[in-house]
Design an enzyme around this catalytic site. Structure first.
Site, PDB file in Angstrom:
ATOM      1  N   LYS A 176       0.606  -1.543  -0.152  1.00 41.33           N
ATOM      2  CA  LYS A 176      -0.224  -0.181   0.067  1.00 41.33           C
ATOM      3  C   LYS A 176       0.722   1.272  -0.163  1.00 41.33           C
ATOM      4  O   LYS A 176       1.715   1.196   0.996  1.00 41.33           O
ATOM      5  CB  LYS A 176      -0.852   0.180   0.933  1.00 41.33           C
ATOM      6  CG  LYS A 176      -0.172  -0.364   3.042  1.00 41.33           C
ATOM      7  CD  LYS A 176       0.860   0.909   2.722  1.00 41.33           C
ATOM      8  CE  LYS A 176       0.881   2.046   3.374  1.00 41.33           C
ATOM      9  NZ  LYS A 176       2.133   2.540   3.589  1.00 41.33           N
ATOM     10  N   TYR A 178      -5.189   4.112   5.834  1.00 40.38           N
ATOM     11  CA  TYR A 178      -5.102   2.987   6.649  1.00 40.38           C
ATOM     12  C   TYR A 178      -6.478   3.937   7.083  1.00 40.38           C
ATOM     13  O   TYR A 178      -7.468   3.011   7.834  1.00 40.38           O
ATOM     14  CB  TYR A 178      -4.386   3.002   7.734  1.00 40.38           C
ATOM     15  CG  TYR A 178      -3.024   2.068   7.095  1.00 40.38           C
ATOM     16  CD1 TYR A 178      -3.429   0.225   7.371  1.00 40.38           C
ATOM     17  CD2 TYR A 178      -1.822   2.657   7.277  1.00 40.38           C
ATOM     18  CE1 TYR A 178      -1.776   0.173   6.555  1.00 40.38           C
ATOM     19  CE2 TYR A 178      -0.784   1.716   6.982  1.00 40.38           C
ATOM     20  CZ  TYR A 178      -1.022   0.288   7.037  1.00 40.38           C
ATOM     21  OH  TYR A 178      -0.139   0.389   6.171  1.00 40.38           O
TER      22      TYR A 178
HETATM   23  P1  NAD Z   1      12.423   1.928   2.420  1.00 37.08           P
HETATM   24  O1  NAD Z   1      12.730   3.569   1.395  1.00 37.08           O
HETATM   25  O2  NAD Z   1      13.630   1.559   3.172  1.00 37.08           O
HETATM   26  O3  NAD Z   1      12.631   0.944   1.109  1.00 37.08           O
HETATM   27  C1  NAD Z   1      12.707   1.108  -0.509  1.00 37.08           C
HETATM   28  C2  NAD Z   1      13.401  -0.041  -0.988  1.00 37.08           C
HETATM   29  O4  NAD Z   1      13.085   0.930  -2.014  1.00 37.08           O
HETATM   30  C3  NAD Z   1      15.031   0.169  -1.515  1.00 37.08           C
HETATM   31  O5  NAD Z   1      15.370  -0.915  -0.802  1.00 37.08           O
HETATM   32  C4  NAD Z   1      15.523   0.752  -2.256  1.00 37.08           C
HETATM   33  O6  NAD Z   1      16.336   0.728  -2.670  1.00 37.08           O
HETATM   34  C5  NAD Z   1      13.855   1.024  -3.335  1.00 37.08           C
HETATM   35  N1  NAD Z   1      14.366   1.604  -4.599  1.00 37.08           N
HETATM   36  C6  NAD Z   1      14.121   1.785  -5.991  1.00 37.08           C
HETATM   37  N2  NAD Z   1      14.509   2.435  -6.786  1.00 37.08           N
HETATM   38  C7  NAD Z   1      13.717   3.428  -5.701  1.00 37.08           C
HETATM   39  C8  NAD Z   1      13.975   4.968  -5.961  1.00 37.08           C
HETATM   40  N3  NAD Z   1      13.905   5.785  -7.056  1.00 37.08           N
HETATM   41  N4  NAD Z   1      13.777   5.798  -4.272  1.00 37.08           N
HETATM   42  C9  NAD Z   1      14.164   4.650  -3.543  1.00 37.08           C
HETATM   43  N5  NAD Z   1      13.750   3.704  -2.790  1.00 37.08           N
HETATM   44  C10 NAD Z   1      14.289   2.917  -4.203  1.00 37.08           C
HETATM   45  O7  NAD Z   1      11.089   2.146   1.906  1.00 37.08           O
HETATM   46  P2  NAD Z   1       9.720   1.075   2.906  1.00 37.08           P
HETATM   47  O8  NAD Z   1       9.479   1.969   4.298  1.00 37.08           O
HETATM   48  O9  NAD Z   1       9.767  -0.239   3.316  1.00 37.08           O
HETATM   49  O10 NAD Z   1       8.730   1.856   1.761  1.00 37.08           O
HETATM   50  C11 NAD Z   1       8.396   0.408   0.666  1.00 37.08           C
HETATM   51  C12 NAD Z   1       7.075   0.730   0.341  1.00 37.08           C
HETATM   52  O11 NAD Z   1       6.253  -0.506   1.216  1.00 37.08           O
HETATM   53  C13 NAD Z   1       6.295   1.567   0.100  1.00 37.08           C
HETATM   54  O12 NAD Z   1       5.334   1.731  -0.412  1.00 37.08           O
HETATM   55  C14 NAD Z   1       5.692   2.437   1.521  1.00 37.08           C
HETATM   56  O13 NAD Z   1       4.501   2.305   1.531  1.00 37.08           O
HETATM   57  C15 NAD Z   1       5.157   0.206   1.909  1.00 37.08           C
HETATM   58  N6  NAD Z   1       5.283   0.217   3.354  1.00 37.08           N
HETATM   59  C16 NAD Z   1       4.235  -0.708   3.722  1.00 37.08           C
HETATM   60  C17 NAD Z   1       4.244  -0.946   5.296  1.00 37.08           C
HETATM   61  C18 NAD Z   1       2.900  -1.830   5.936  1.00 37.08           C
HETATM   62  O14 NAD Z   1       3.381  -1.657   7.115  1.00 37.08           O
HETATM   63  N7  NAD Z   1       2.284  -2.760   4.709  1.00 37.08           N
HETATM   64  C19 NAD Z   1       4.842   0.243   6.105  1.00 37.08           C
HETATM   65  C20 NAD Z   1       6.122   0.101   5.390  1.00 37.08           C
HETATM   66  C21 NAD Z   1       6.533   0.665   4.137  1.00 37.08           C
END
Ligand code: NAD
Length: 420
Positions: A174, A262
């Site tokens: 999401k 959410y």
């Molecule tokens: P994060 O920045 O920790 O991870 C993002 C990943 O994407 C990294 O590994 C990064 O290298 C990669 N990536 C690829 N292209 C990129 C770019 N152009 N710029 C930046 N990163 C890039 O982020 P996160 O907190 O893990 O969030 C990632 C996704 O997961 C989002 O869509 C977020 O909404 C979702 N999320 C969901 C939950 C949940 O509870 N369901 C919790 C956190 C995040």
């Protein structure tokens, strides 16, 4: 017929040699008595414990499993490849796949091969199953059935379409996308590839949320004419995973898009109706670090539902609180926290304000629950509870919220989220 285990045969030989008198003395027919003393109860089909006189290692009957389900054998579980190895992927998603009954981690997709190889060796993924974001060779890997996309919101589209074109089903974090047009393009690609997409709305699998949903469905709260839902968490510009969240082109919006979703999705699901009118305001305070330069810090929305009930939802990037309140005529239900990774809690107060305890349930089940649900949906064709259509509807509603905030007026929406 199933063959008796060894110990039963030994027991049978010994008890027959000792004589049938004891069994017959209990008034049992000779065949029943023989079978029971031989270690098998004909009536119940249960096997009594092995001979207690046997003072050596012996096979024992099946223990009670306390409701613990045995996992599906590994060869029947669906193979999952995780796309994007950031904070959520490595701390929550991959460990959940490892705990799941219906899934196994069989691939990784990343733009950083060194990082991905480290993750692969830790979780037992073969080096040959580590791919870059083009995912071309993924089409030849039959061990991967589902790609789990966990990249920044505006990158989902590129990843989802690449996975679909490689012939894989997609489990997408999401929010589904950064806008409704991207969500629609992903759905068109899924249709063309004849593959499924599920949105990772984990609250639908969180036991306390599910318990509340069931209470509402049964009418246990009475008439719920008002509801509130507030999702807030601080945005830290020094933390890498929050840096793309400050860039509108990557995040698609601010706190509303990230966690306000959410509040919105949760109330629609719990109350089982989509609002028909809404009015919103947003606020982006000026801070020295400029973290709210492109996105809203605070979102606030009033919702009116077709039944007439009202709701008020908010999102924020300052405080730290995730809470849902349903105000019913027979009692008020409070989920606080409502959508944390662990430790969510449901509290009920009756009409006199007396609090009634509800058993706390392990919130961590939400991660495994959604993964197993999609695996079964893909394998057995079961209904997907949080399908792409729901993700698209929420994108449209968020756009209507932004339009309302910009115009400073009420807007009307259809059940599919489009503006009237
Ligand atoms: P994060 O920045 O920790 O991870 C993002 C990943 O994407 C990294 O590994 C990064 O290298 C990669 N990536 C690829 N292209 C990129 C770019 N152009 N710029 C930046 N990163 C890039 O982020 P996160 O907190 O893990 O969030 C990632 C996704 O997961 C989002 O869509 C977020 O909404 C979702 N999320 C969901 C939950 C949940 O509870 N369901 C919790 C956190 C995040």
């Amino acid at each position: 017929m199933k063959e008796l285990p060894d110990y039963s045969r030994r027991g049978f030989m010994r008890t027959s040699a000792l004589g049938l008198g004891a069994g017959m003395g209990l008034g049992l027919g000779s065949f029943e008595a023989l079978a029971q003393t031989a270690g098998r109860d004909i009536g119940t089909g249960q096997t009594p414990p092995a001979d207690p006189l046997e003072r050596r290692a012996a096979g024992r009957p099946e223990p009670e499993l306390n409701g613990t389900l045995r996992p599906t054998p590994p060869e029947q579980r669906l193979g999952w490849a995780v796309c994007g190895l950031g904070h959520f992927a490595q701390n929550y998603a991959i460990p959940a796949i490892a705990r799941a009954s219906e899934a196994k981690l069989t691939g990784l997709i990343s733009g950083n091969r060194d990082k991905a190889l480290g993750v692969a060796s830790a979780w037992g993924v073969p080096e040959g199953s580590v791919y870059d974001y083009r995912m071309q060779a993924l089409a030849d890997n039959d061990a991967v059935h589902i790609v789990y996309v966990i990249t920044p919101n505006a990158i989902h589209e590129e990843n989802v379409i690449a996975a679909l074109e490689a012939g894989k089903h997609v489990f997408c974090e999401k929010p589904f996308a950064h806008n409704s047009a991207a969500a629609q393009r992903m759905m068109d690609a899924a249709k063309a590839a004849d593959r499924k997409i599920m949105i990772a709305y984990r609250a639908h699998f969180e036991p306390n949320n599910v318990a509340l949903k069931e209470m509402v469905r049964k009418g246990e709260l009475g008439d719920v004419w008002y509801a509130t839902s507030d999702h807030h968490r601080p945005l830290d510009p020094l933390v890498e995973r929050d840096q793309w969240r400050m860039v509108r082109d990557l995040a698609g919006g601010g706190s509303l898009m990230d966690i306000g979703i959410y509040s919105l999705n949760g109330l629609i699901w719990l109350l089982d109706e989509v609002p028909e009118r809404l009015v919103a305001t947003t606020f982006s305070p000026q801070t020295e670090d400029g973290r709210f330069g492109e996105i809203e810090a605070i979102g606030q929305v009033q919702l009116v539902f077709p039944s007439g009930r009202r709701a008020s939802i908010s999102s924020g990037y300052v405080a730290d609180k995730k809470r849902i309140d349903l105000w019913g005529s027979r009692g008020v239900a409070v989920l606080d926290p409502a959508t944390a990774y662990s430790g969510n809690k449901l509290t009920l107060s009756n009409a006199d304000g007396q609090e009634m305890p509800t058993p706390s349930k392990a919130s961590e089940q939400q991660f495994v629950g959604e993964i197993d649900h999609f695996s079964k949906g893909v394998r057995d064709g079961d209904e997907i509870l949080t399908p792409a259509e729901m993700g698209l509807r929420d994108m449209r509603l968020l756009e209507a919220i932004n339009v309302s905030a910009e115009r400073g007026e009420w807007v009307e929406v259809n059940p599919d989220g489009t503006m009237r």
